[in-house]
Every structure is written in C-alpha cells, then in structure tokens.
Write a protein that holds these residues in place. Structure first.
Motif: not given
Length: 163
Positions: A27-30, A54-61, A63-65, A94-95
């Motif tokens: 799980a990546e941001s920067c 690739a969870t760049y935005s806070n919302e993606a972090k 929503r996705s994770l 991801a299990q």
C-alpha cells in the motif's frame, strides 16, 4: 542509486518470497505505485506478488484500505498510526502473508513541522505477526526521496521474510 539497484533488491525479495511460499501486498502513498512496479518488473512475479494500492489521497486511504478518516485528521497522513492502518488494511484486503505500507512527503513542498520533506513512514505486517513500523528521513529531490523509499521498502520486506 539506479534502477539496477531496485531490480536487484526486488529479486532478493522475490527469491525469499518464493522459497517460503509467501504472497506480498503493498500500500503506497508518496511512492505512487513504484514499489509495486519494481515487484512486477520481474518475470514470474505473479508467483509471489499479490497486489498493490496507490492510495495517494486521504480519501483513497480510507476508501481502499479502511483507514479511519478521523485517524488521518488527528495524526496526519504521514504518521506511524496511519501507515500502520494502511498495512493492516492491505494485509486484510489482500488475504496475503506480508504487507508493506509507505506514506511520506517526497517534496519539494508539502512538508510540515511534524513531517518535513523527506520524512517517510513504513509499516510491515506479517499474517499472525506483530506490526513493525519505522520512520526514515531522506534527503535530496523528489525523485531521490521516492527512489530511496522504494529501495528501503524492498530491502525491509526481504528482511521480514528472512526472520
């Protein structure tokens, strides 16, 4: 540091993952997916690499994770608490057997007193294991901070497998 260094580190991770029959998620941001790219640059990576976000935005972090938006608001996206939540979310979704998360400030802007440019948090979590997180402070331009972050993550993932 060049692409050959990244490929070499990815190969060590691949070999160790295959030897133990482990599957890895990131799980990546920067780094914007660069870690996943390095893993999948290797032929046969589907044997051991599960997936990446690739969870760049806070919302993606969130929503996705599944990272709690309140945690991000309180601690900041570049923090130990958030990167650990990212790793936990990646492992669960991801299990798989091992997850790595990265969140940092690559620059040239965006730094704060708490998280200056070059500050990068990493978290590593193995299924059934304890969370391991650490902060690194890299110097250099945006490309250098991102490249050093990916290399560090590849090496630390390989170390986690050898434990």
């Amino acid at each position: 540091m060049d692409d050959a260094s990244l490929l070499k580190a990815a190969k060590v991770l691949a070999d160790r993952s295959r030897a133990q029959g482990l599957r890895v998620a990131v799980a990546e941001s920067c780094t914007g997916g660069w870690l996943a790219k390095c893993c999948t640059d290797l032929p046969g990576s589907s044997d051991w690499f599960e997936c990446g976000w690739a969870t760049y935005s806070n919302e993606a972090k969130s929503r996705s994770l599944g990272v709690d938006p309140e945690l991000i608001r309180q601690e900041g996206a570049v923090s130990q608490a958030v990167v650990e939540a990212m790793a936990a979310g990646a492992l669960e979704r991801a299990q798989c057997d091992l997850a790595c998360a990265i969140s940092g400030v690559a620059g040239p802007s965006g730094g704060t007193e708490r998280a200056p440019v070059g500050c990068v948090w990493f978290a590593f979590l193995r299924a059934g294991g304890e969370m391991c997180s650490e902060r690194r402070d890299f110097s250099g331009d945006r490309d250098t901070v991102r490249r050093e972050s990916v290399l560090h993550a590849l090496r630390r993932l390989a170390e986690e497998i050898s434990l």
